[in-house]
Design an enzyme around this catalytic site. Sequence first.
Site, PDB file in Angstrom:
ATOM      1  N   CYS A   1       0.906  -1.040   0.073  1.00 37.83           N
ATOM      2  CA  CYS A   1       0.086   0.339  -0.326  1.00 37.83           C
ATOM      3  C   CYS A   1       0.498   1.112  -0.046  1.00 37.83           C
ATOM      4  O   CYS A   1       1.005   1.800   1.298  1.00 37.83           O
ATOM      5  CB  CYS A   1      -0.594   0.164   1.090  1.00 37.83           C
ATOM      6  SG  CYS A   1      -2.057  -1.246   1.714  1.00 37.83           S
ATOM      7  N   ALA A   2       2.131   1.496  -0.922  1.00 35.84           N
ATOM      8  CA  ALA A   2       3.075   2.065  -1.602  1.00 35.84           C
ATOM      9  C   ALA A   2       2.749   3.943  -1.233  1.00 35.84           C
ATOM     10  O   ALA A   2       2.929   4.954  -0.660  1.00 35.84           O
ATOM     11  CB  ALA A   2       3.705   1.908  -2.089  1.00 35.84           C
TER      12      ALA A   2
ATOM     13  N   GLY B   1       4.786   6.850  -1.627  1.00 41.90           N
ATOM     14  CA  GLY B   1       6.141   6.509  -1.786  1.00 41.90           C
ATOM     15  C   GLY B   1       7.111   6.618   0.372  1.00 41.90           C
ATOM     16  O   GLY B   1       8.558   6.214  -0.049  1.00 41.90           O
ATOM     17  N   GLY B   2       6.355   6.569   0.397  1.00 41.52           N
ATOM     18  CA  GLY B   2       7.450   7.646   2.216  1.00 41.52           C
ATOM     19  C   GLY B   2       8.703   6.134   2.456  1.00 41.52           C
ATOM     20  O   GLY B   2       9.435   6.712   3.023  1.00 41.52           O
ATOM     21  N   LYS B   3       7.524   5.326   2.846  1.00 43.66           N
ATOM     22  CA  LYS B   3       8.245   3.902   3.334  1.00 43.66           C
ATOM     23  C   LYS B   3       8.996   3.055   2.654  1.00 43.66           C
ATOM     24  O   LYS B   3      10.792   2.354   2.470  1.00 43.66           O
ATOM     25  CB  LYS B   3       7.469   3.427   4.011  1.00 43.66           C
ATOM     26  CG  LYS B   3       6.508   4.111   5.609  1.00 43.66           C
ATOM     27  CD  LYS B   3       5.415   3.210   5.712  1.00 43.66           C
ATOM     28  CE  LYS B   3       5.567   4.560   6.766  1.00 43.66           C
ATOM     29  NZ  LYS B   3       3.939   5.237   6.808  1.00 43.66           N
TER      30      LYS B   3
ATOM     31  N   ASP C   1       0.046  -0.292  -5.019  1.00 44.28           N
ATOM     32  CA  ASP C   1      -0.890   0.206  -4.931  1.00 44.28           C
ATOM     33  C   ASP C   1      -1.660   0.554  -6.011  1.00 44.28           C
ATOM     34  O   ASP C   1      -2.399   0.017  -7.136  1.00 44.28           O
ATOM     35  CB  ASP C   1      -0.959   1.929  -4.871  1.00 44.28           C
ATOM     36  CG  ASP C   1      -1.754   2.867  -3.340  1.00 44.28           C
ATOM     37  OD1 ASP C   1      -1.045   2.658  -2.480  1.00 44.28           O
ATOM     38  OD2 ASP C   1      -2.255   3.178  -4.590  1.00 44.28           O
TER      39      ASP C   1
ATOM     40  N   ASP D   1       1.351  -1.521   5.023  1.00 48.22           N
ATOM     41  CA  ASP D   1       1.100  -0.324   5.712  1.00 48.22           C
ATOM     42  C   ASP D   1      -0.386   0.246   5.235  1.00 48.22           C
ATOM     43  O   ASP D   1      -0.970   1.086   4.522  1.00 48.22           O
ATOM     44  CB  ASP D   1       2.260   0.891   4.613  1.00 48.22           C
ATOM     45  CG  ASP D   1       0.907   2.461   6.067  1.00 48.22           C
ATOM     46  OD1 ASP D   1       1.113   1.908   7.015  1.00 48.22           O
ATOM     47  OD2 ASP D   1       2.121   3.007   5.429  1.00 48.22           O
TER      48      ASP D   1
ATOM     49  N   CYS E   1      -1.655   3.757  10.774  1.00 52.77           N
ATOM     50  CA  CYS E   1      -1.775   5.203  11.863  1.00 52.77           C
ATOM     51  C   CYS E   1      -2.756   5.439  12.931  1.00 52.77           C
ATOM     52  O   CYS E   1      -3.077   6.448  12.694  1.00 52.77           O
ATOM     53  CB  CYS E   1      -1.372   5.880  11.341  1.00 52.77           C
ATOM     54  SG  CYS E   1      -2.604   5.979   9.529  1.00 52.77           S
TER      55      CYS E   1
END
Length: 411
Positions: A240-241, A244-246, A264, A309, A362
């Site tokens: 679940c990119a 793309g932070g992670k 995604d 994520d 989160c």
Amino acid sequence: MPNIYFAFMRLHRNLVFAVIDGLMMIFNEGAYADKVVEKLLKRDKRWGARDRAFIAETTYEIVRWKRLYAEIAEVKEPFDRDNIWRIFAVWATLKGIKLPDWKYFDGTPTRRIKGRFDELSRIRKYKESIPDWLDELGTEELGNDLWSKELHALNQQASVILRTNTLKTNKRDLQKKLAEDEIETSFLKEYPDALLLKERSNVFTNQAFKDGLFEVQDASSQKVAKFLDAAPGMRIADTCAGAGGKTLHLASIMENKGQIIAMDIYENKLKELKRRAKRNGAHNIETRWIENNKVIKKLYNSLDRVLIDAPCSGLGVLRRNPDAKWKLQPEFLSNIKETQQQILQDYSKMVKSGGKMVYATCSILPSENQEQVAKFLTSESGKDFSLVKDEKVLSHQSGFDGFYMALLEKK
């Protein structure tokens, strides 16, 4: 609540008008606060840093405390323009700002505003400005005391945290480079790549950002890629990119060696990820749009690591997205829990024997976190997995976003 910084502030008509226009869009048209603020800041090229800070921070603050301010102002949704002016007058009065002699402020009951604030501050749903159903849900899931502490922490303004892109630099060199541009930062214990900004600043215009030396990423979010136990040379999917932070953090951890498949269901987010990867100098990322289940099936039993994520309520990130608490609905929460479980069932099949998977959100709600993992482990898809460890990050303890991470291993 009055603040010495605001007490001597003079309100400027064009700045206040920008805030009022922004609030109309956020409260009445369902627009996202971050997008509205971004648009407002482009209105007048002559505005300096303080003007822009006033617009951004005032807008966010009134969004954050909408329920409390509206109750004090005695206005109900949908708000007309006069209602928004009354809410603004409440904000200004509580900040100790002297109201100018404008027609919009005629008859503002200053003393009554302060009295109502004291009165309503004894009731949590007003004091922390939250919808009834969300207050009840938080109490039910976390217990009264823990929910009160967490809610209070989630109403504080979020710090700006940078993540050093270790493909291009290190934390000390980045700190020196930023200091040359008068951006002061400090290290954060337990967050190896993080720099905390001492004062808020628009870092996206900075040359170090344009050169791909850092990304803006909350400290809690920086824990997730590390939790995956990734190493150079591995084959990994970030399922679940998003933008793309992670994914980019994983590329740094893997030193550009191996392969990251960033996936995604939203193709436009993957386009943004490609742009960011280029700026970061991350060369081991391949994007795949999940347009159907075949994309997932092709990868069954083939990956060393899988990061999920998962989409969630976002309750852990209310500090930076205060409008989310007004947009969130009970039915969305029921639906997202079904989606989370479905994603776990489907995407876990990509992990090969001996491989590992992280499920992260989160959110701070156990029903989106521990309970989802427990349900998965007792299902047919989860029977070959075991829980290695999990971690819940609460905002009132960490000072950063609320997060949850579970590391699972496939036998």
